[in-house]
Design an enzyme around this catalytic site. Structure first.
Site, PDB file in Angstrom:
ATOM      1  N   SER A   7       0.909  -1.272   0.191  1.00 43.25           N
ATOM      2  CA  SER A   7       0.207  -0.140  -0.122  1.00 43.25           C
ATOM      3  C   SER A   7       1.190   1.201   0.338  1.00 43.25           C
ATOM      4  O   SER A   7       1.966   1.264  -1.291  1.00 43.25           O
ATOM      5  CB  SER A   7      -0.855  -0.035   1.584  1.00 43.25           C
ATOM      6  OG  SER A   7      -1.784   1.146   1.110  1.00 43.25           O
TER       7      SER A   7
ATOM      8  N   ASP B 276      -2.432   6.542  -3.919  1.00 47.03           N
ATOM      9  CA  ASP B 276      -1.071   6.038  -3.524  1.00 47.03           C
ATOM     10  C   ASP B 276      -0.589   4.392  -4.444  1.00 47.03           C
ATOM     11  O   ASP B 276      -1.630   4.463  -5.458  1.00 47.03           O
ATOM     12  CB  ASP B 276      -1.632   5.214  -2.108  1.00 47.03           C
ATOM     13  CG  ASP B 276      -2.710   3.826  -2.015  1.00 47.03           C
ATOM     14  OD1 ASP B 276      -3.409   4.142  -2.956  1.00 47.03           O
ATOM     15  OD2 ASP B 276      -2.511   3.058  -1.308  1.00 47.03           O
TER      16      ASP B 276
ATOM     17  N   ASP C  47      -0.743   1.118  -5.149  1.00 48.57           N
ATOM     18  CA  ASP C  47      -1.872   0.638  -5.585  1.00 48.57           C
ATOM     19  C   ASP C  47      -2.918   0.635  -5.727  1.00 48.57           C
ATOM     20  O   ASP C  47      -4.031   0.315  -6.240  1.00 48.57           O
ATOM     21  CB  ASP C  47      -1.953  -0.631  -4.139  1.00 48.57           C
ATOM     22  CG  ASP C  47      -2.758  -1.169  -2.955  1.00 48.57           C
ATOM     23  OD1 ASP C  47      -2.374   0.828  -2.809  1.00 48.57           O
ATOM     24  OD2 ASP C  47      -2.959  -1.194  -3.033  1.00 48.57           O
TER      25      ASP C  47
ATOM     26  N   ASP D 244      -5.441   2.008  -4.111  1.00 43.11           N
ATOM     27  CA  ASP D 244      -7.001   1.683  -3.335  1.00 43.11           C
ATOM     28  C   ASP D 244      -7.296   2.867  -2.592  1.00 43.11           C
ATOM     29  O   ASP D 244      -8.337   3.017  -2.481  1.00 43.11           O
ATOM     30  CB  ASP D 244      -7.199   0.879  -3.002  1.00 43.11           C
ATOM     31  CG  ASP D 244      -5.694   0.788  -1.525  1.00 43.11           C
ATOM     32  OD1 ASP D 244      -4.891   1.849  -1.604  1.00 43.11           O
ATOM     33  OD2 ASP D 244      -5.920  -0.295  -1.296  1.00 43.11           O
TER      34      ASP D 244
END
Length: 570
Positions: A142, A295, A297, A299
């Site tokens: 993340s 961010d 990834d 999400d």
């Protein structure tokens, strides 16, 4: 020492053994931290610093985790065909870990859909549902610093693992005692690469979430600045905005290229003002309408807008969530597409303003534990009975519609831009809208602090801190008496004034909440993956008009400062 000896004498590659020997000579402290425990496969999967050792993210810890997950899938589904989907972000080694994961699943006779290159985490959840998979994995840490990587495990609904599967998978992973228990290769023919076809279907799905496409046509030249912060958002955000009809999108060039070293930031996290600073400068220079950052990834999404004084400010996650929830509920109502069984879902540490917005709009609102897996789980539970429209939490996560069962910044970016277009058509900014929401629903303000306790004793110190609060809760906080203690680990709520207790009907979680007589709410929540504890603060007041916003805002900020000081947290 036993762990180190196993790695030096077992079936580990020569490079790994050489690195261990090097650490023995040059950095015994690092060696100890790398091997003093096994990297824990928690309820969400793995997350840790990359490197050699049992306490690090590497080929062997990833392979052993995958073998355990594969064993559980096979025990659960028996002779049924088992399919999994695998995705990864832009971090160093993410592709290598994704391919390692794919190879282990395939060697266990499991059909694998592997994204051909980096993709946003929400697209993995979407693909898993699209292909009817029984499970999935995304390789990401993340928004953690560049030294980290992680392994997030998903179940057949596209959500992350929840009980009983989370604990059962952990047992299977813990039963893998050696790299010799792992099927590393064979049956690579079971791996199918996926890419553009899934992208196209995903983009089509996101387009279907638009409430006012006609407004976008009128405001297509809304000035949008977007930064993927060296992450996966670049693969889909520009395409989705184009599909929505926006024609004036500016990418932050310095942060456009996916790069696991995140060269322009310390933390690749849109929650950090430093991370968004390059984008803010560009937005200011262009006199943009909205700035958005996702961010690595993709999400989570952070946004910047001009405030009532024309200054650029970054919204916190609660403000963004309040705007998004209000828009979805109000727009559906205004357009006549609201259903009597519509529902929204938020979490116990997210602004209570969302509950008030839902109440005034006649929409059921549910509060679940922190984490989108609990939102996904409740959608599954209510399927066929209630109509999920939007969910989210304070940590910059939103989930619009039920086709993806994890937080999704791609659809959130598109909808936030639609919201900005809608307000611009009415001669206002998103910040103007936020102030109106405060006047209508109550002026709620939230903040949080995160305390990290490093080293081997970090987790122990945090556990002791929580135990202290449980046994001796504060009598007053910032001059206001604590009237309620909610202990989600014991599933008990207690009125500290009358002594009355009640059962909390949620799964157990190590969270404590203190509610004071002036309606302040303080939540303490240790991280499940890092030696970190978060304290969430929520305060509220009444806002009568726009003119008194600054005065009331300063009042609420000072109240939170007072709470932090009185609890001795800084």
């Amino acid at each position: 020492m036993k762990h180190i000896d196993t790695w030096l004498t077992g079936n580990y590659d020569a490079d790994t053994k050489a690195l261990i020997k090097n650490l023995q000579e040059s950095n015994p402290g690092e060696l100890e931290d790398s091997f003093y425990r096994s990297l824990e496969f928690g309820t969400g999967g793995l997350r840790g610093i990359m490197g050699v050792g049992t306490n690090r993210m590497n080929k062997y810890t990833v392979g052993m985790a995958t073998q355990g997950f594969a064993n559980y899938l096979k025990k659960t589904y028996g002779n049924e065909e088992i399919k999994v989907a695998i995705g990864h972000d832009s971090r160093n080694n993410s592709r290598f870990f994704a391919e390692t994961t794919a190879n282990v699943f395939a060697a266990n006779g499991i059909k694998v859909y592997l994204f051909e290159a980096l993709r946003p985490t929400p697209e993995l959840s979407f693909a898993l549902r699209l292909f009817g998979c029984k499970g999935g994995v995304v390789l990401t840490a993340s928004h953690n610093p560049k030294e980290y990587n992680g392994y997030k495990a998903y179940w057949n609904d596209g959500g992350q693992l929840v009980p009983p599967h989370d604990k059962n998978v952990i047992k299977e992973v813990e039963a893998i005692h050696s790299v010799d228990d792992v099927k590393w290769s064979g049956a690579e023919n079971l791996i199918t690469l996926i890419g553009k076809d899934v992208d196209d279907k995903y983009i089509e799905m996101v387009q279907g979430l638009s409430v006012y496409p006609d407004v976008i046509k009128q405001q297509h030249d809304l000035t949008i600045v977007y930064t993927p912060i060296h992450g996966t958002g670049i693969t889909l955000v520009p395409q989705v905005l184009k599909a929505f009809g926006f024609t004036n999108v500016h990418i932050v060039e310095e942060q456009k290229t996916p790069d696991g070293n995140f060269p322009t930031v310390i933390y690749p996290n849109p929650e950090e003002s430093e991370t968004m600073s390059i984008g803010l400068k560009k937005a200011e220079a262009l006199n943009a309408d909205i700035l958005l950052g996702t961010d690595p990834d993709a999400d989570r999404v952070g946004i910047g807008v001009k405030n009532h004084k024309g200054e650029w400010v970054l919204m916190n996650g609660n403000q963004t969530a309040a705007l998004a929830f209000a828009y979805v509920m109000e727009a559906r109502k205004k357009k006549g597409i609201a259903q009597p069984n519509d529902m929204v879902i938020t979490t116990i540490v997210t602004t209570a303003m969302i509950n008030e917005v839902a109440k005034q709009n006649g929409v059921n609102c549910y509060n679940v534990l922190t984490g989108f897996k609990w939102i996904a789980e409740l959608i599954k539970e209510k399927e066929g009975k209630e109509n999920y429209i939007v969910g989210g939490e304070e940590s910059f996560g939103l989930m619009i519609g039920d086709k993806v069962r994890d937080k999704d910044s791609i659809s959130a970016v598109a909808l936030l831009c639609e919201m900005a277009a809608y307000e611009k058509k009415n001669g206002r900014s998103l910040f103007d809208k936020l102030i109106d929401l405060y006047i209508q629903y109550g002026f709620y303000y939230e903040n949080l602090i995160s305390i990290t306790k490093k080293g081997m004793n970090g987790q122990k110190e945090i556990a002791e801190m929580m135990e202290g609060y449980r046994k001796n809760p504060p009598v007053t906080i910032n001059g206001s008496r604590v009237k309620e203690l909610l202990d989600y680990d014991l599933s008990i709520g207690k009125n500290l004034i009358t002594g009355e207790t009640w059962k909390i009907e949620l799964p157990k979680s190590n969270v404590l909440q203190f509610i004071t007589e002036d309606d302040s709410k303080i939540s303490a929540r240790p991280s499940g993956t890092e030696p970190k504890i978060k304290f969430y603060f929520s305060v509220k007041t009444t806002l009568v008009n726009k003119e008194s916003f600054d005065e009331k805002y300063a009042e609420l900020q000072n109240k939170i400062k007072g709470i932090i000081a009185s609890m001795g947290l800084k």
